[in-house]
Design an enzyme around this catalytic site. Structure first.
Site, PDB file in Angstrom:
ATOM      1  CE  LYS A  80      -3.869   1.873   2.643  1.00 24.21           C
ATOM      2  NZ  LYS A  80      -4.906   1.847   3.890  1.00 24.21           N
ATOM      3  CB  SER A 155      -8.207   3.323   2.491  1.00 21.74           C
ATOM      4  OG  SER A 155      -7.397   2.894   3.469  1.00 21.74           O
ATOM      5  CB  SER A 179      -8.383   0.614   5.301  1.00 24.19           C
ATOM      6  OG  SER A 179      -9.017   1.693   5.326  1.00 24.19           O
TER       7      SER A 179
HETATM    8  N1  GLN Z   1     -13.168   3.937   6.025  1.00 25.12           N
HETATM    9  C1  GLN Z   1     -12.635   4.367   7.319  1.00 25.12           C
HETATM   10  C2  GLN Z   1     -12.340   5.957   7.454  1.00 25.12           C
HETATM   11  O1  GLN Z   1     -12.395   6.452   6.485  1.00 25.12           O
HETATM   12  C3  GLN Z   1     -11.506   3.381   7.523  1.00 25.12           C
HETATM   13  C4  GLN Z   1     -10.400   3.927   6.955  1.00 25.12           C
HETATM   14  C5  GLN Z   1      -9.159   3.019   7.210  1.00 25.12           C
HETATM   15  O2  GLN Z   1      -9.208   2.052   8.015  1.00 25.12           O
HETATM   16  N2  GLN Z   1      -7.678   3.668   6.889  1.00 25.12           N
HETATM   17  O3  GLN Z   1     -11.861   6.230   8.388  1.00 25.12           O
END
Ligand code: GLN
Length: 487
Positions: A80, A155, A179
């Site tokens: 990532k 994400s 994410s």
């Molecule tokens: N969708 C969640 C957020 O927007 C989780 C994102 C993540 O785990 N980085 O904060």
């Protein structure tokens, strides 16, 4: 016969060790696959074609000379793009960091390299990991390999899509509020958020430090255990990393679930969870029962407040973490004649960050400001403690908690992005594990209209061994692991 790019990490490393396969042949097959499907999927921000081929030759030479090979010898890993890689740009999928080339490796990268892995590229993500769809990337959206008109989840959408599409064999993601698990579930792969403190965050570009962990995204549970064993363990460079004995999680996979007590939180099957998803997940729970586990429904009343508490804490931490991008020391800077610092600073941030990131910085700053701190941030921390207590109590009785990973199946690109609240609601089942710090895994558990559904298992802190053992038993019986989309 599967194509080389379809082999699991375990198979690749075994075949390379026995010299049945050269790293060069296999890496070439992965690169060929990327050339073929990347236009449709867009999983990567950067593909490291030359570096990967060079490294493949190095590892082949090492093998030919009879040197011992690492556990991930030759295996292509996608990383990532918020995990720092020395000499390779690390953008967080943001204009702010589009030219940032870290001078050092994250600890997890050092551990991969020590085990002879090949980094195949850096994967696309929601900008600064803020999102659940991989649509907010400065470089454009990633698409779901099961249906390119749909989101892959986020994400870490690039990492999950890359594994599902055969563009990488293993991948690393980060999970602040789901994410890793969300995109893994949407792409029919396995994803694990480790216990807070098990995996070093050194070199992970921070979004909300008290919530996030780096973890594996893989085609099956065996690979998940393998990759976790490589990246887990204490790191003096991360003060929140915990001194635990190093474990080989592969050793715990085969015990089965005979005698396991599984709690099923009723809140995980509440309003807003798609009936077809519920049905798939209940079927999975009954499969675990047929393997010798027992289950009981349980109520965790504080869960109702998990989502608002998560978003207050995550945004507050984000507003503080992202203050460092000022366009002066580093980060994107607008062309500006003025030497007036506030002007340069605010213009650079307005242009360098996308709308969602700016929204969160503003809301987080508000939640932390004098007069509102007690009402929002402090209250959220108290709720976090209540949720942790509810979970601790449940784990006195149960070995695991089970439920869906995502409340709804993957949806269309563009469908929810204009409505942030609706998107935030998608995280309702994943954020509890980040608030408590405990481990959570998602495993493929079936399809709704041809789209993947994930079963989420949560466990006591540092009991990844139990989670993976249950995941493996389920995965072997159910047979959804390893199924790939036709592309
Ligand atoms: N969708 C969640 C957020 O927007 C989780 C994102 C993540 O785990 N980085 O904060």
């Amino acid at each position: 016969m599967p194509e080389l790019y379809e082999l699991t990490g375990r198979e690749v490393s075994e075949k390379i060790r026995s010299r049945e396969l050269t790293v060069k042949e296999y890496i070439s097959s992965i690169l060929e696959r990327i050339r073929k499907v990347e236009e449709k999927v867009h999983a990567f921000v950067t593909v490291l074609e030359e570096d990967a081929l060079k490294r493949a030759e190095e590892i082949d030479r090492k093998a030919d000379c009879g040197h011992g090979l690492g556990r991930l010898c030759g295996v292509a890993v996608a990383v990532k793009d918020n995990i720092c890689t020395k000499g390779v740009r690390t953008t967080c999928s943001s204009r702010m960091l589009k030219d940032f080339v870290p001078p050092y490796n994250a600890t997890v990268i050092e551990r991969l390299l020590r085990e002879d892995a090949v980094i195949i590229g850096k994967t696309n993500m929601d900008e600064f990991a803020m999102g659940s769809t991989t649509e907010t990337s400065y470089f454009g959206a990633t698409r779901n390999p099961w249906n390119p008109t749909l989101v892959p989840g986020g994400s870490s959408g690039g990492s999950a899509a890359a594994v599902a599409a055969g563009e990488a064999t293993l991948a690393l993601g980060s999970d602040t509020g789901g994410s890793i698990r969300c995109p893994a579930s949407y792409c029919n792969v396995v994803g694990l958020k480790p216990t807070y403190g098990l995996v070093s965050r050194y070199g992970l570009i921070a979004y909300a430090n008290s919530l996030e962990q780096i973890g594996p995204i893989t085609i099956d549970t065996y690979d998940c255990a393998l990759l976790l064993s490589v990246i887990a363990g204490h790191d003096p460079k991360d003060s929140t990393s915990v001194k635990t004995p190093r474990r080989d999680y592969v050793d715990f996979l085969e015990g089965g679930v005979e005698g396991f007590k599984i709690g099923v939180p009723s809140e995980f099957f509440g309003e807003g969870v798609d009936a077809r998803v519920k049905e798939c997940v209940w079927r999975a729970i009954h499969t675990l029962e047929s393997l010798g586990a027992t289950y009981e429904e349980v109520s965790l009343p504080s869960l109702e407040y998990a989502l608002p508490a998560y978003y207050i804490i995550a945004m507050s931490e984000a507003s503080s973490n992202l203050a460092r991008y000022d366009g002066l020391r580093y980060g994107y800077r607008v062309e500006e004649d003025s030497w007036d610092w506030p002007t340069v600073y605010s213009k650079s941030r307005r242009v360098g960050f996308g709308a969602e990131v700016r929204r969160r910085i503003i809301l987080g700053t508000y939640a932390l400001s004098a007069g509102y701190y007690d009402q929002y941030y402090l209250k959220a921390l108290k709720i976090r403690t209540l949720i942790r207590r509810d979970f601790e109590k449940a784990f006195e009785k149960f070995n695991l908690l089970a439920g869906p990973t995502m409340p709804v199946p993957p949806f269309r690109i563009g469908e929810k992005i204009q409505n942030p609240l609706e998107l935030y609601m998608c995280d309702i089942l994943t954020v509890p594990a980040n608030l408590t710090g405990g481990p959570a895994v998602t495993v493929p558990c079936g399809f709704v209209d041809g789209l993947p559904v994930g079963l989420q298992l949560m466990g006591r802190p540092f009991r990844e061994d139990l989670l993976l053992r249950a995941a493996k038993a389920y995965g072997d019986r159910a047979g959804f692991e390893g199924l790939r989309p036709k592309l």
